[in-house]
Design a protein around this motif. Structure first.
Motif, PDB file in Angstrom:
ATOM      1  N   GLY A  46       0.773  -1.248   0.000  1.00  0.00           N
ATOM      2  CA  GLY A  46       0.000   0.000   0.000  1.00  0.00           C
ATOM      3  C   GLY A  46       0.800   1.291   0.000  1.00  0.00           C
ATOM      4  O   GLY A  46       0.227   2.368   0.201  1.00  0.00           O
ATOM      5  N   GLY A  47       2.110   1.210  -0.254  1.00  0.00           N
ATOM      6  CA  GLY A  47       2.951   2.411  -0.197  1.00  0.00           C
ATOM      7  C   GLY A  47       2.477   3.552  -1.093  1.00  0.00           C
ATOM      8  O   GLY A  47       2.541   4.717  -0.702  1.00  0.00           O
ATOM      9  N   LEU A  48       1.977   3.215  -2.263  1.00  0.00           N
ATOM     10  CA  LEU A  48       1.524   4.278  -3.174  1.00  0.00           C
ATOM     11  C   LEU A  48       0.350   5.037  -2.564  1.00  0.00           C
ATOM     12  O   LEU A  48       0.323   6.271  -2.539  1.00  0.00           O
ATOM     13  CB  LEU A  48       1.099   3.696  -4.531  1.00  0.00           C
ATOM     14  N   LEU A  49      -0.628   4.271  -2.063  1.00  0.00           N
ATOM     15  CA  LEU A  49      -1.840   4.894  -1.527  1.00  0.00           C
ATOM     16  C   LEU A  49      -1.516   5.800  -0.349  1.00  0.00           C
ATOM     17  O   LEU A  49      -2.058   6.897  -0.226  1.00  0.00           O
ATOM     18  CB  LEU A  49      -2.824   3.804  -1.100  1.00  0.00           C
ATOM     19  N   MET A  50      -0.619   5.319   0.525  1.00  0.00           N
ATOM     20  CA  MET A  50      -0.276   6.112   1.718  1.00  0.00           C
ATOM     21  C   MET A  50       0.397   7.427   1.303  1.00  0.00           C
ATOM     22  O   MET A  50       0.251   8.436   1.965  1.00  0.00           O
ATOM     23  CB  MET A  50       0.656   5.335   2.649  1.00  0.00           C
ATOM     24  N   GLN A  51       1.160   7.367   0.225  1.00  0.00           N
ATOM     25  CA  GLN A  51       1.812   8.590  -0.228  1.00  0.00           C
ATOM     26  C   GLN A  51       0.824   9.551  -0.902  1.00  0.00           C
ATOM     27  O   GLN A  51       0.899  10.757  -0.722  1.00  0.00           O
ATOM     28  CB  GLN A  51       2.933   8.245  -1.217  1.00  0.00           C
ATOM     29  N   LEU A  52      -0.118   8.988  -1.668  1.00  0.00           N
ATOM     30  CA  LEU A  52      -1.043   9.859  -2.408  1.00  0.00           C
ATOM     31  C   LEU A  52      -2.169  10.414  -1.529  1.00  0.00           C
ATOM     32  O   LEU A  52      -2.690  11.493  -1.798  1.00  0.00           O
ATOM     33  CB  LEU A  52      -1.656   9.108  -3.592  1.00  0.00           C
ATOM     34  N   ALA A  53      -2.549   9.659  -0.477  1.00  0.00           N
ATOM     35  CA  ALA A  53      -3.724  10.055   0.318  1.00  0.00           C
ATOM     36  C   ALA A  53      -3.675  11.522   0.785  1.00  0.00           C
ATOM     37  O   ALA A  53      -4.630  12.264   0.567  1.00  0.00           O
ATOM     38  CB  ALA A  53      -3.913   9.113   1.494  1.00  0.00           C
ATOM     39  N   PRO A  54      -2.569  11.967   1.396  1.00  0.00           N
ATOM     40  CA  PRO A  54      -2.558  13.368   1.838  1.00  0.00           C
ATOM     41  C   PRO A  54      -2.440  14.366   0.686  1.00  0.00           C
ATOM     42  O   PRO A  54      -2.800  15.530   0.838  1.00  0.00           O
ATOM     43  CB  PRO A  54      -1.305  13.467   2.732  1.00  0.00           C
ATOM     44  N   LEU A  55      -1.958  13.911  -0.472  1.00  0.00           N
ATOM     45  CA  LEU A  55      -1.808  14.820  -1.615  1.00  0.00           C
ATOM     46  C   LEU A  55      -3.144  15.104  -2.296  1.00  0.00           C
ATOM     47  O   LEU A  55      -3.313  16.130  -2.947  1.00  0.00           O
ATOM     48  CB  LEU A  55      -0.836  14.237  -2.656  1.00  0.00           C
ATOM     49  N   PHE A  56      -4.075  14.155  -2.180  1.00  0.00           N
ATOM     50  CA  PHE A  56      -5.402  14.313  -2.804  1.00  0.00           C
ATOM     51  C   PHE A  56      -6.473  14.029  -1.751  1.00  0.00           C
ATOM     52  O   PHE A  56      -7.191  13.033  -1.839  1.00  0.00           O
ATOM     53  CB  PHE A  56      -5.558  13.322  -3.969  1.00  0.00           C
ATOM     54  N   PRO A  57      -6.584  14.917  -0.737  1.00  0.00           N
ATOM     55  CA  PRO A  57      -7.443  14.587   0.414  1.00  0.00           C
ATOM     56  C   PRO A  57      -8.917  14.383   0.075  1.00  0.00           C
ATOM     57  O   PRO A  57      -9.625  13.736   0.838  1.00  0.00           O
ATOM     58  CB  PRO A  57      -7.239  15.769   1.358  1.00  0.00           C
ATOM     59  N   GLU A  58      -9.365  14.918  -1.045  1.00  0.00           N
ATOM     60  CA  GLU A  58     -10.784  14.774  -1.384  1.00  0.00           C
ATOM     61  C   GLU A  58     -11.058  13.647  -2.373  1.00  0.00           C
ATOM     62  O   GLU A  58     -12.199  13.394  -2.736  1.00  0.00           O
ATOM     63  CB  GLU A  58     -11.328  16.101  -1.928  1.00  0.00           C
ATOM     64  N   LYS A  59     -10.002  13.007  -2.842  1.00  0.00           N
ATOM     65  CA  LYS A  59     -10.192  11.894  -3.786  1.00  0.00           C
ATOM     66  C   LYS A  59     -10.188  10.578  -3.015  1.00  0.00           C
ATOM     67  O   LYS A  59      -9.313  10.347  -2.183  1.00  0.00           O
ATOM     68  CB  LYS A  59      -9.038  11.845  -4.801  1.00  0.00           C
ATOM     69  N   LEU A  60     -11.126   9.729  -3.323  1.00  0.00           N
ATOM     70  CA  LEU A  60     -11.139   8.409  -2.693  1.00  0.00           C
ATOM     71  C   LEU A  60     -10.264   7.463  -3.500  1.00  0.00           C
ATOM     72  O   LEU A  60     -10.366   7.400  -4.719  1.00  0.00           O
ATOM     73  CB  LEU A  60     -12.561   7.861  -2.616  1.00  0.00           C
ATOM     74  N   MET A  61      -9.374   6.764  -2.800  1.00  0.00           N
ATOM     75  CA  MET A  61      -8.456   5.845  -3.486  1.00  0.00           C
ATOM     76  C   MET A  61      -8.507   4.471  -2.843  1.00  0.00           C
ATOM     77  O   MET A  61      -8.570   4.331  -1.622  1.00  0.00           O
ATOM     78  CB  MET A  61      -7.040   6.420  -3.500  1.00  0.00           C
ATOM     79  N   LEU A  62      -8.496   3.459  -3.713  1.00  0.00           N
ATOM     80  CA  LEU A  62      -8.693   2.095  -3.240  1.00  0.00           C
ATOM     81  C   LEU A  62      -7.584   1.187  -3.748  1.00  0.00           C
ATOM     82  O   LEU A  62      -7.249   1.207  -4.930  1.00  0.00           O
ATOM     83  CB  LEU A  62     -10.040   1.577  -3.760  1.00  0.00           C
ATOM     84  N   GLY A  63      -7.029   0.389  -2.841  1.00  0.00           N
ATOM     85  CA  GLY A  63      -6.099  -0.656  -3.234  1.00  0.00           C
ATOM     86  C   GLY A  63      -6.853  -1.969  -3.393  1.00  0.00           C
ATOM     87  O   GLY A  63      -7.709  -2.294  -2.574  1.00  0.00           O
ATOM     88  N   LEU A  64      -6.545  -2.690  -4.455  1.00  0.00           N
ATOM     89  CA  LEU A  64      -7.119  -4.028  -4.647  1.00  0.00           C
ATOM     90  C   LEU A  64      -5.975  -5.015  -4.512  1.00  0.00           C
ATOM     91  O   LEU A  64      -4.965  -4.891  -5.209  1.00  0.00           O
ATOM     92  CB  LEU A  64      -7.744  -4.150  -6.037  1.00  0.00           C
ATOM     93  N   GLU A  65      -6.130  -5.958  -3.605  1.00  0.00           N
ATOM     94  CA  GLU A  65      -5.027  -6.891  -3.349  1.00  0.00           C
ATOM     95  C   GLU A  65      -5.612  -8.281  -3.118  1.00  0.00           C
ATOM     96  O   GLU A  65      -6.591  -8.440  -2.401  1.00  0.00           O
ATOM     97  CB  GLU A  65      -4.211  -6.395  -2.137  1.00  0.00           C
ATOM     98  N   ILE A  66      -4.979  -9.277  -3.724  1.00  0.00           N
ATOM     99  CA  ILE A  66      -5.553 -10.621  -3.688  1.00  0.00           C
ATOM    100  C   ILE A  66      -5.114 -11.419  -2.463  1.00  0.00           C
ATOM    101  O   ILE A  66      -5.823 -12.305  -2.009  1.00  0.00           O
ATOM    102  CB  ILE A  66      -5.226 -11.361  -5.004  1.00  0.00           C
ATOM    103  N   ARG A  67      -3.947 -11.099  -1.906  1.00  0.00           N
ATOM    104  CA  ARG A  67      -3.468 -11.890  -0.760  1.00  0.00           C
ATOM    105  C   ARG A  67      -4.142 -11.417   0.534  1.00  0.00           C
ATOM    106  O   ARG A  67      -4.128 -10.233   0.860  1.00  0.00           O
ATOM    107  CB  ARG A  67      -1.943 -11.759  -0.640  1.00  0.00           C
ATOM    108  N   VAL A  68      -4.688 -12.397   1.256  1.00  0.00           N
ATOM    109  CA  VAL A  68      -5.453 -12.088   2.465  1.00  0.00           C
ATOM    110  C   VAL A  68      -4.623 -11.321   3.486  1.00  0.00           C
ATOM    111  O   VAL A  68      -5.035 -10.264   3.977  1.00  0.00           O
ATOM    112  CB  VAL A  68      -5.973 -13.391   3.133  1.00  0.00           C
ATOM    113  N   HIS A  69      -3.451 -11.843   3.803  1.00  0.00           N
ATOM    114  CA  HIS A  69      -2.671 -11.224   4.881  1.00  0.00           C
ATOM    115  C   HIS A  69      -2.129  -9.866   4.493  1.00  0.00           C
ATOM    116  O   HIS A  69      -2.023  -8.976   5.334  1.00  0.00           O
ATOM    117  CB  HIS A  69      -1.542 -12.166   5.315  1.00  0.00           C
ATOM    118  N   VAL A  70      -1.819  -9.717   3.228  1.00  0.00           N
ATOM    119  CA  VAL A  70      -1.327  -8.423   2.763  1.00  0.00           C
ATOM    120  C   VAL A  70      -2.459  -7.392   2.831  1.00  0.00           C
ATOM    121  O   VAL A  70      -2.269  -6.258   3.284  1.00  0.00           O
ATOM    122  CB  VAL A  70      -0.745  -8.551   1.333  1.00  0.00           C
TER     123      VAL A  70
END
Ligand code: SAM
Length: 273
Positions: A46-70
């Motif tokens: 999730g490194g990308l999302l964590m970096q982008l979240a504060p840069l685009f505070p009004e945009k909703l961003m979603l990570g899709l990941e297949i591995r359960v633990h990840v």
């Protein structure tokens, strides 16, 4: 196998409020603005999302990941970051910054005291809309899903403005090409959920995979290759983040590997005769 994965039968059935409680009311309606706009397919840690979240505070961003633990890891990280952001806000009154007024019913109210924080920490589920402000990672979420399947079950036509495929698994052997996250068939699906003017970002350290992804995107009639540092990519903070923000990107850097990058703009649908 993804037999245990659950999909909404159509986007209207998704309850986004459980992922983005700050932005949705109890009926699952977004209070203002748009639904999820950025999707990071195979988001890993999730490194990308964590970096982008504060840069685009009004945009909703979603990570899709297949591995359960990840996926669980990313979820826990988001909860922790939301709490940390909230704590940061709470600590502000002791600094020179005045506390935010909490009179309006629309603006989130500050958590009153340490007891409240303990309660929040004890039960991450309690991180509810009342305790989040935009810019406090409330706009980032993660979902366990197979990004190669059923994207139109989650997203409406033309809903997304950015789609990320960062350091995807290569699947070297040619009989496994179908397993690659970019293929002619899947591109039609990505084009469907991406809006005209939206951007697909790809990056990998595997040259053969890069050539494959770049070729298929380049040949697709609904995608136009963009030039790095020019046009819409000029000053786009996502480009830098794509190179450096993800865990895989950092690993490649440590190993002094090459990174191969492309971005494509989603073109308008051709006018039907
Ligand atoms: N993008 C991340 C990064 O740059 O650090 C992770 C890269 S990692 C090499 C590839 C990730 O894609 C893995 O976490 C894997 O579980 C995930 N993945 C593979 N196939 C997937 C699929 N069909 N849907 C969702 N995630 C997938």
């Amino acid at each position: 196998s993804d037999h245990s994965l659950q999909y909404p039968s159509r986007p209207e059935e998704m309850n986004w409020g459980t992922i983005f409680p700050h932005f949705y009311d109890r009926d699952g309606e977004r209070k203002s603005g748009e639904g999820v706009e950025f999707a990071d397919v195979g988001c890993g840690f999730g490194g990308l999302l964590m970096q982008l979240a504060p840069l685009f505070p009004e945009k909703l961003m979603l990570g899709l990941e297949i591995r359960v633990h990840v996926t669980q890891y990313v979820h826990d990280k988001i909860v922790a970051l939301r709490l940390a952001a909230e704590r940061g806000r709470l600590e502000q009154p002791s600094s020179t910054e005045p506390a935010e007024p909490s009179t309006s019913t629309d603006t989130p109210t500050a958590v009153e005291d340490e007891e409240d924080i303990d309660e929040l920490t004890a039960n991450a589920q309690l991180v509810s809309s009342a305790h989040l402000t935009p810019g406090s990672y409330s706009n980032v979420g993660v979902l366990r899903a197979n990004g190669m399947k059923f994207l139109p079950n989650f997203f409406h036509k033309h809903q997304l403005s950015k789609l990320f495929f960062l350091f995807p698994d290569p699947h070297f052997k040619s009989r496994k090409h179908k397993a690659r996250i970019i293929s002619p068939t899947l591109l039609a699906e990505y084009a469907y959920v991406l809006r005209p003017g939206g951007i697909v970002y790809i990056i990998t350290d595997v040259k053969e995979l890069y050539d494959w992804m770049d070729k298929h995107l380049g040949e697709h009639p609904l995608f136009k290759r963009l030039v790095k540092d020019e046009g819409v990519l000029k000053g786009d903070p996502c480009v830098e983040a794509v190179y450096t923000a993800t865990e895989e990107g950092k690993k490649v850097e440590r190993n002094r590997g090459d990174k191969w990058f492309s971005a494509f703009e989603r073109l308008p649908d051709p006018i039907e005769e």
